[in-house]
Each structure stands twice: as C-alpha cells, then as structure tokens.
Design an enzyme around this catalytic site. Structure first.
Site, PDB file in Angstrom:
ATOM      1  N   GLU A   1      41.298  40.747  36.176  1.00  0.00           N
ATOM      2  CA  GLU A   1      40.387  40.437  34.873  1.00  0.00           C
ATOM      3  C   GLU A   1      40.091  41.826  34.452  1.00  0.00           C
ATOM      4  OE1 GLU A   1      37.112  38.093  36.090  1.00  0.00           O
ATOM      5  OE2 GLU A   1      36.759  37.295  33.882  1.00  0.00           O
TER       6      GLU A   1
ATOM      7  N   ASP B   1      34.823  42.269  43.256  1.00  0.00           N
ATOM      8  CA  ASP B   1      33.852  41.607  42.507  1.00  0.00           C
ATOM      9  C   ASP B   1      32.625  41.030  43.471  1.00  0.00           C
ATOM     10  OD1 ASP B   1      34.369  41.307  39.678  1.00  0.00           O
ATOM     11  OD2 ASP B   1      35.502  39.667  39.835  1.00  0.00           O
TER      12      ASP B   1
ATOM     13  N   HIS C   1      42.044  43.039  41.194  1.00  0.00           N
ATOM     14  CA  HIS C   1      41.880  42.119  40.382  1.00  0.00           C
ATOM     15  C   HIS C   1      42.176  42.179  38.941  1.00  0.00           C
ATOM     16  CE1 HIS C   1      39.775  38.699  38.708  1.00  0.00           C
ATOM     17  NE2 HIS C   1      38.481  39.203  38.735  1.00  0.00           N
TER      18      HIS C   1
ATOM     19  N   ASP D   1      37.720  43.484  32.873  1.00  0.00           N
ATOM     20  CA  ASP D   1      36.552  44.532  33.112  1.00  0.00           C
ATOM     21  C   ASP D   1      37.037  45.346  34.249  1.00  0.00           C
ATOM     22  OD1 ASP D   1      36.639  42.013  34.880  1.00  0.00           O
ATOM     23  OD2 ASP D   1      34.611  42.284  35.441  1.00  0.00           O
TER      24      ASP D   1
ATOM     25  N   HIS E   1      31.767  38.126  30.110  1.00  0.00           N
ATOM     26  CA  HIS E   1      32.817  36.729  30.189  1.00  0.00           C
ATOM     27  C   HIS E   1      32.496  36.213  28.788  1.00  0.00           C
ATOM     28  CE1 HIS E   1      32.636  35.796  34.809  1.00  0.00           C
ATOM     29  NE2 HIS E   1      33.852  36.595  34.178  1.00  0.00           N
TER      30      HIS E   1
END
Ligand code: FEO
Length: 397
Positions: A81, A165, A79, A83, A23
């Site tokens: 994000e 996650d 998702h 990563d 993050h």
C-alpha cells in the site's frame, strides 16, 4: 532524521503532522500519522518499508545525505500500500540494483502499483535474511493484516518485531515510543485504527497472533509502520488485539442518526435518555452522522453491544449520511451485536424497514421491528419512543 532504537536499528520514516484524511477520504486522522521506515545496520544494511508517495524524494534524499543510500544491501517491502511503498520508485530509480524482499502477493501488488521489474525476492513464512553478526530477519506472512501481501519481519538477537500496519495508530509524534506519549490519545487512536481498518480481519488477527505467540520468541519491541513503537510492555497491544479480535463489546449502546426537520433527532434524544434511565451502567453515545465524524462513530459501534440507527424517510429511503455509514459498517463485518431502527416520517415511512434490512444484511441481530413516529413526534410519540428504548435495552442482556 535518523533516530536510533538501539545500536544498530534506527527509525528513518516520516512524521505527517498535517494529514487529516487517510485511505483517500475514508478515515479521519485527527492526530496526523507517521510512515515508519526502519534501517538495520548489521553486517548488512537493510531498509524495512519506505514512506508515502508525497514524501518519497525527501525520504531518499535523507538516506543519501546520511550516506546510507549507497550502503543499502536490500529493501524489505512488507506491504505495498502506497503509504509504505510510495518511495519505492524513487529509491529504486537511484538504486536499481537493490534486491526487494516481499511476499508473492507483494510482487503482484508492487508491480500493479509501479509497473517495474525490480529484483524481487519472494519470501514465505519462516524464510530468513542473514543480516550478519549472527542476526537474521525471519519473515512471517500476515495476509489481510492489512492486505493479502502483508508480512511481518522478526529480528533475532534484538528481538524486534516489525509488524507493518498491525498494532499501529494514526498519530504524529516526535516521541518514538509508547511510554512517552499521552496514553489516552494512544489508546483512542489504537482502538479507532483497529475498529475502522482491522475489524473485518479479526479471525485472521487472532490466528496470526496465536501463531506468533506459539513460537515463544522474546519480543523487546514491536515496531509498527504507523505511530509509536511499543517498547514498554509490548505484549499489552498484542493482548488488546486478542481482546478486540473476539467479537469485542462493552456495556455500551451507540445511536447513529441523521435528521431533516428534527423529528428523528428528537427520537434519538429520547432513546438516549430512556436507555440511560433504564440501564444506568450502560454508556450511551449518540452521533448525528451528518455533523460528526463517521470514523469516531464507527469506533463507538465497535465498542458497543448494540446500535440504534435512525433516519427519516426520504424518497422511500434514508438520508445519505446514514446510508454512507451503513455501507461502511457493512464492509467492517461486525459480529455479535444487536440492533434496532427508528425514524420519523410524514407520508410513506419506509426508513425503519430499510435500515433494519441493511443492518440484517450487515450481520447485526435486529431484535425487533423498530419504531416510527408520524410527523414531528408529539408527547405521546416521544413517550412511545422512550418505552421502545427501555424495551430495547432490556433485550440486550
Ligand atoms: Fe498503512 Fe495498509 O497501509
């Protein structure tokens, strides 16, 4: 790179042994991490999630080398994000025809990240993807676990929950499963992950778990997107999440502080000693925030029934390490925890009130006005600080 989970499902992700911060620079990853991508090869060949951007080319090259890239029928983007979606541009550059299944928020987020008009197929809770061979993926929207776009996918027949996650840990290991790794590391990384990432969404965690459990589906494995796959009693991590999501606390008090000339440090030490003497069953931990890891400190806050936060007064305020930690703590929206403040001062002495106000604004039950010590604490000030610590712990019940 392909590791079989069973006859038709494989791990095709990336283990990141060198990751130390996640993050951006916000989250310490002492054990590295992994970006778990999965491949389902039934009648249809489907990829579930990808890997972080720096490993995009390696990831897609590996798929191609194993003859998988051309065989893909769809990618499930649980998702956006980066990563998990970081290899999407490379994947879609080489397979622009590939349908992308994601939530409506997933479309917004993927477009926002990559500015591409891919062949999006929006799915909602209960929608299915037919894998052939009598099996299907059933999608479950899971907003805020960890972003508004997140979703889970449940594979019928094999009874695998791909949870993205949720239920993960930042932990690099070549050992794919929960029963094959050091259990102390596994649980330390699991609770740190929950405390630092999922705490603000605890009410949603509980509601989502209740919803999934109410379906009465068998679950043989929980395949997360970070760390190990839960195959040995996978329900154990679900039960832990239920526990952690309900204003979790142990018989623990965490002291957070920073110090300029040792005065506030002397107070922190006196508080730790006094609390241990007054309540031997209570675990006391003390973190100097400028010297030790912030995320480890926050994990201790998560585990605690109360916190004591200290800083000397500097420029009518507080030291920056304490301010930074309190800013992060505010965002985590802890509930059901008591708090107090302390600090040494030489002139005006605002720090204790500043800290108390920040703790109140962050949802803590600040039980008193805190304690200050003028100049370096002398024996009398140390005794007063110890008495404050004993009185504080007596208010915790
Ligand atoms: Fe692992 Fe929210 O990304």
């Amino acid at each position: 790179m392909k590791k079989a989970l069973n006859g038709t499902v494989s791990w095709v992700g990336k283990i990141d042994w060198e990751l130390t911060r996640f993050h951006g620079d916000e989250y310490s990853t002492h054990k590295g991490s992994s970006y778990n991508s999965y491949l389902v090869e039934e009648g249809k060949t489907v990829l579930i999630d990808t890997v972080w951007t720096p490993y995009a080319k390696e990831f897609v090259d590996n798929l191609e080398a194993e003859g998988l890239l051309d065989r893909l029928d769809a990618v499930i983007a649980q998702h956006a994000e980066s990563d998990h979606s970081g290899a999407m541009p490379e994947l879609m550059r080489r397979r622009p025809d590939l349908p992308v299944y994601c939530t409506a928020n997933g479309v917004k987020s993927l477009k926002g990240h990559y500015h591409q008009g891919w062949d999006f197929h929006v799915v909602k809770t209960g929608d299915e993807y037919d894998l052939g061979n009598g099996k299907k993926l059933v999608f479950v929207e899971a907003p805020m676990l960890h972003w508004p776009d997140s979703m889970f996918s449940y594979m019928t027949g094999d009874a695998i929950l791909f949870s993205n996650d949720a239920f993960g840990q930042h932990m690099a290991t070549e050992r794919l499963y929960n029963d094959l790794v050091d259990q102390d590391v596994l649980w330390a990384e699991s609770i740190k992950y929950y405390a630092n990432i999922l705490t603000p969404f605890s009410s949603l965690v509980k509601a989502k778990i209740d919803q999934v459990l109410s379906l009465g589906l068998p679950v043989n494995m929980i395949a997360t997107s970070h760390g190990v796959i839960w195959r040995d009693n996978p329900v154990q991590i679900v039960q832990k999440y239920l526990e952690w999501s309900q204003d979790y606390k142990e018989d623990r008090v965490t002291i957070l502080y920073d110090t300029m000339w040792q005065g506030t440090r002397v107070m922190a030490d006196a508080l730790a000693k006094a609390i241990a003497e007054a309540s031997p069953s209570t675990t006391v931990v003390s973190h100097c925030l400028s010297k030790f890891d912030k995320n480890d400190a926050i994990t201790d806050v998560f585990r605690s029934k109360a916190v004591l936060v200290g800083s000397p007064t500097v420029g009518k305020g507080i030291l920056t390490a304490v301010a930074a930690a309190l800013e992060e703590i505010k965002g985590l929206r802890f509930k059901g925890k008591k708090a107090g403040a302390f600090g040494a001062y030489g002139w005006s002495g605002e720090s204790v009130k500043v800290i108390s106000d920040l703790l109140k604004a962050s949802g803590f039950d600040v039980v008193d006005d805190g304690i200050k010590a003028l100049w370096n604490p002398d024996d009398e000030a140390i005794a007063a600080t110890a008495a404050y610590g004993k009185a504080f712990v007596a208010k915790l019940g």
